[in-house]
Design an enzyme around this catalytic site. Structure first.
Site, PDB file in Angstrom:
ATOM      1  N   TYR A 142       0.775  -1.310  -0.070  1.00  0.00           N
ATOM      2  CA  TYR A 142       0.044   0.074   0.011  1.00  0.00           C
ATOM      3  C   TYR A 142       0.956   1.058  -0.118  1.00  0.00           C
ATOM      4  O   TYR A 142       0.499   2.251  -0.687  1.00  0.00           O
ATOM      5  CB  TYR A 142      -1.126   0.027   1.202  1.00  0.00           C
ATOM      6  CG  TYR A 142      -2.248  -0.732   1.125  1.00  0.00           C
ATOM      7  CD1 TYR A 142      -2.263  -2.182   0.778  1.00  0.00           C
ATOM      8  CD2 TYR A 142      -3.453  -0.060   1.294  1.00  0.00           C
ATOM      9  CE1 TYR A 142      -3.389  -2.671   0.589  1.00  0.00           C
ATOM     10  CE2 TYR A 142      -4.627  -0.722   1.363  1.00  0.00           C
ATOM     11  CZ  TYR A 142      -4.511  -2.042   1.105  1.00  0.00           C
ATOM     12  OH  TYR A 142      -5.884  -2.751   0.838  1.00  0.00           O
ATOM     13  N   LYS A 189       2.906 -15.175   2.257  1.00  0.00           N
ATOM     14  CA  LYS A 189       3.145 -16.029   0.962  1.00  0.00           C
ATOM     15  C   LYS A 189       4.845 -15.897   0.981  1.00  0.00           C
ATOM     16  O   LYS A 189       5.509 -15.744  -0.150  1.00  0.00           O
ATOM     17  CB  LYS A 189       2.915 -15.226  -0.193  1.00  0.00           C
ATOM     18  CG  LYS A 189       2.642 -15.864  -1.496  1.00  0.00           C
ATOM     19  CD  LYS A 189       1.648 -16.922  -1.766  1.00  0.00           C
ATOM     20  CE  LYS A 189       1.843 -17.712  -3.083  1.00  0.00           C
ATOM     21  NZ  LYS A 189       1.097 -18.868  -3.102  1.00  0.00           N
ATOM     22  N   ASP A 221      -3.050 -18.124   0.051  1.00  0.00           N
ATOM     23  CA  ASP A 221      -4.063 -18.934  -1.079  1.00  0.00           C
ATOM     24  C   ASP A 221      -4.601 -19.960  -0.133  1.00  0.00           C
ATOM     25  O   ASP A 221      -5.797 -19.986  -0.171  1.00  0.00           O
ATOM     26  CB  ASP A 221      -3.110 -19.403  -2.176  1.00  0.00           C
ATOM     27  CG  ASP A 221      -1.947 -20.141  -2.087  1.00  0.00           C
ATOM     28  OD1 ASP A 221      -1.430 -19.925  -0.764  1.00  0.00           O
ATOM     29  OD2 ASP A 221      -1.209 -20.636  -2.762  1.00  0.00           O
ATOM     30  N   ASP A 245      -6.522  -7.105   4.085  1.00  0.00           N
ATOM     31  CA  ASP A 245      -7.565  -6.498   3.409  1.00  0.00           C
ATOM     32  C   ASP A 245      -8.166  -7.313   2.645  1.00  0.00           C
ATOM     33  O   ASP A 245      -9.638  -7.490   2.889  1.00  0.00           O
ATOM     34  CB  ASP A 245      -6.824  -5.295   2.356  1.00  0.00           C
ATOM     35  CG  ASP A 245      -8.001  -4.678   1.723  1.00  0.00           C
ATOM     36  OD1 ASP A 245      -9.108  -4.444   2.227  1.00  0.00           O
ATOM     37  OD2 ASP A 245      -7.993  -4.445   0.409  1.00  0.00           O
ATOM     38  N   ASP A 249     -12.382  -9.024   4.069  1.00  0.00           N
ATOM     39  CA  ASP A 249     -13.736  -9.165   3.366  1.00  0.00           C
ATOM     40  C   ASP A 249     -14.119 -10.597   3.433  1.00  0.00           C
ATOM     41  O   ASP A 249     -15.366 -10.717   3.407  1.00  0.00           O
ATOM     42  CB  ASP A 249     -13.334  -8.478   1.834  1.00  0.00           C
ATOM     43  CG  ASP A 249     -13.843  -6.761   2.053  1.00  0.00           C
ATOM     44  OD1 ASP A 249     -13.435  -6.354   2.742  1.00  0.00           O
ATOM     45  OD2 ASP A 249     -14.392  -6.659   0.881  1.00  0.00           O
TER      46      ASP A 249
HETATM   47  C1  IPM Z   1     -10.366  -1.164   3.952  1.00  0.00           C
HETATM   48  C2  IPM Z   1     -10.519  -0.589   2.662  1.00  0.00           C
HETATM   49  C3  IPM Z   1      -9.342   0.330   2.406  1.00  0.00           C
HETATM   50  C4  IPM Z   1      -8.137  -0.399   2.336  1.00  0.00           C
HETATM   51  C5  IPM Z   1      -9.555   1.029   1.176  1.00  0.00           C
HETATM   52  C6  IPM Z   1     -10.851   2.130   1.100  1.00  0.00           C
HETATM   53  C7  IPM Z   1      -8.275   2.209   0.789  1.00  0.00           C
HETATM   54  O1  IPM Z   1     -10.830  -1.431   1.771  1.00  0.00           O
HETATM   55  O2  IPM Z   1     -10.320  -0.360   4.919  1.00  0.00           O
HETATM   56  O3  IPM Z   1     -10.250  -2.373   3.968  1.00  0.00           O
HETATM   57  O4  IPM Z   1      -7.735  -1.153   1.283  1.00  0.00           O
HETATM   58  O5  IPM Z   1      -7.379  -0.500   3.426  1.00  0.00           O
HETATM   59 MN    MN Z   2     -10.868  -3.409   2.437  1.00  0.00          MN
END
Ligand code: IPM
Ligand code: MN
Length: 372
Positions: A142, A189, A221, A245, A249
């Site tokens: 990042y 990884k 993975d 990240d 999700d």
């Molecule tokens: C998160 C979001 C952020 C990230 C974005 C909005 C930059 O997806 O907080 O998980 O990738 O960290």
């Molecule tokens: Mn995110």
């Protein structure tokens, strides 16, 4: 306790969900005799529209001077669909994390009993899942050097980690594991990436200081697969920025809605609390956004200041709303009229009258609003 809280509602559904978290915090302050002062500032696309900057100086200033930051969400389709945009809302959040030194992002994932049937995964697979993801937040790909060749045909993003960056979050993750089921899984990884091999080396060394914690390693993975196959095997997951990240999700599917996942971003001096979901532009001002992730982020804020009873009260209010089905449409097949602010009203009301709520809906105080 007196706390100054910077409120950065941001874009899309950010303002409406953040308002519900504020309602919950105000109810807590009244109930427990605290003084919480909320100070608002712009971030993200709204800030770009007003000032040309996704993180205006005033906003950063306010955050630096406050005890904590309550963050909504950022992002707008007009930037997502324009890869050439030089200024983007997300830069506001990334700069904020970096400037405040928020290196540890903690994302709890839990399968709520009442919602087991809502996940696309089988109930018996997810039942009992309770994971705490420790995602490194201010390093890695990042923040590494980014390059685009002059002809625009070659691009690169560098993934850099130093020992120090790994050590500080690793200690937090091991300490968290000690208070939980004493298992830490490092996700990396290391079969491919040099930076992952450094993570493994440093985390293995630090692990020796925590002999009570069982440490294991998974390639990302495989971890992505294991999270779906058998999420109960995980207690604390420690990982770098980008992997964290993605797998957080993915893990949100276990709870039945990404609208439930809260997070805390912690540094040595500052702390920020935000839902993990994005700005969900299509839902803006429709009253359908789930405020629970934001409200649970407020509970994490209280925990951060060791207001554990207060945090527990918010969490039991949330559990109650889920049990009673007082939830937004993402979690509600029965009623489609439970809006974002009605969920907030219920939580607020439960905090004011924790013993006065029953399954027949008869004693639910909902101010002037009626749920059903
Ligand atoms: C998160 C979001 C952020 C990230 C974005 C909005 C930059 O997806 O907080 O998980 O990738 O960290
Ligand atoms: Mn995110």
């Amino acid at each position: 306790m007196k706390l100054t809280i910077a409120v950065l509602p941001g874009d899309g559904i950010g303002p409406e969900v953040t308002n519900q978290a504020i309602k919950a915090l105000k109810a807590i302050a009244a109930e427990f005799g605290h003084s919480f002062v909320f100070k608002h500032a712009d971030v993200g696309a709204v800030a770009i529209d007003k000032t040309g900057n996704p993180l205006p100086e005033d906003t950063l200033d306010l955050c630096e001077k406050s005890d904590a930051v309550l963050f909504g969400s950022i992002g707008h389709p007009k930037y997502d669909n324009d890869p050439s945009a030089k200024i983007r809302p997300e830069q506001g959040l990334l700069r904020l994390r970096k400037s405040l030194g928020l290196y540890a992002n903690i994302r709890p994932v839990k399968a709520y009993k009442k919602l087991l049937g809502r996940s696309p995964l089988k109930s018996q697979v997810i039942s009992g899942t309770d994971i705490s993801i420790y995602r490194e937040l201010t390093g890695g790909i990042y923040f590494g050097e980014k390059q685009l060749s002059k002809d625009g045909n070659t691009a690169s993003d560098l993934c850099v980690y130093s020992r120090h960056e790994i050590e500080r979050i690793a200690h937090l993750a091991f300490k968290a594991a000690l208070t939980r089921r004493k298992k830490l899984t490092m996700v990396d990884k290391a079969n491919v990436l040099e930076s992952s091999r450094l993570w493994r080396k440093v985390v293995t060394e630090i692990g020796k200081e925590y002999p009570k914690v069982e440490l294991d390693f998974l390639f990302v993975d495989n971890a992505a697969m294991q999270l779906i196959l058998n999420p109960k095997q995980f207690d604390v997951i420690l990982t770098e920025n980008m992997f964290g990240d993605i797998i957080s999700d993915e893990a949100s599917v276990i709870g039945g809605s990404i609208g439930l996942l809260a997070s805390a971003s912690i540094g040595d001096k500052h702390a920020l609390f935000e839902p993990i979901h994005g700005s969900f532009p299509q839902a803006t001002n429709k009253g359908i956004a789930n405020p629970i992730a934001s409200i649970l982020s407020a509970a994490m804020l209280l925990d951060h200041f060791e207001l554990t009873k207060e945090a527990a009260l918010i969490r039991s209010a949330v559990e109650k709303s889920l049990t009673l089905g007082i939830t937004t449409p993402d979690l509600n097949d029965k009623f489609d009229n439970v809006t974002t602010s009605k969920v907030g009203d219920f939580i607020e009301d439960y905090i004011n009258n924790p013993n006065d709520t029953n399954l027949n809906f008869t004693n639910i105080h909902l101010g002037q609003s009626t749920i059903i």
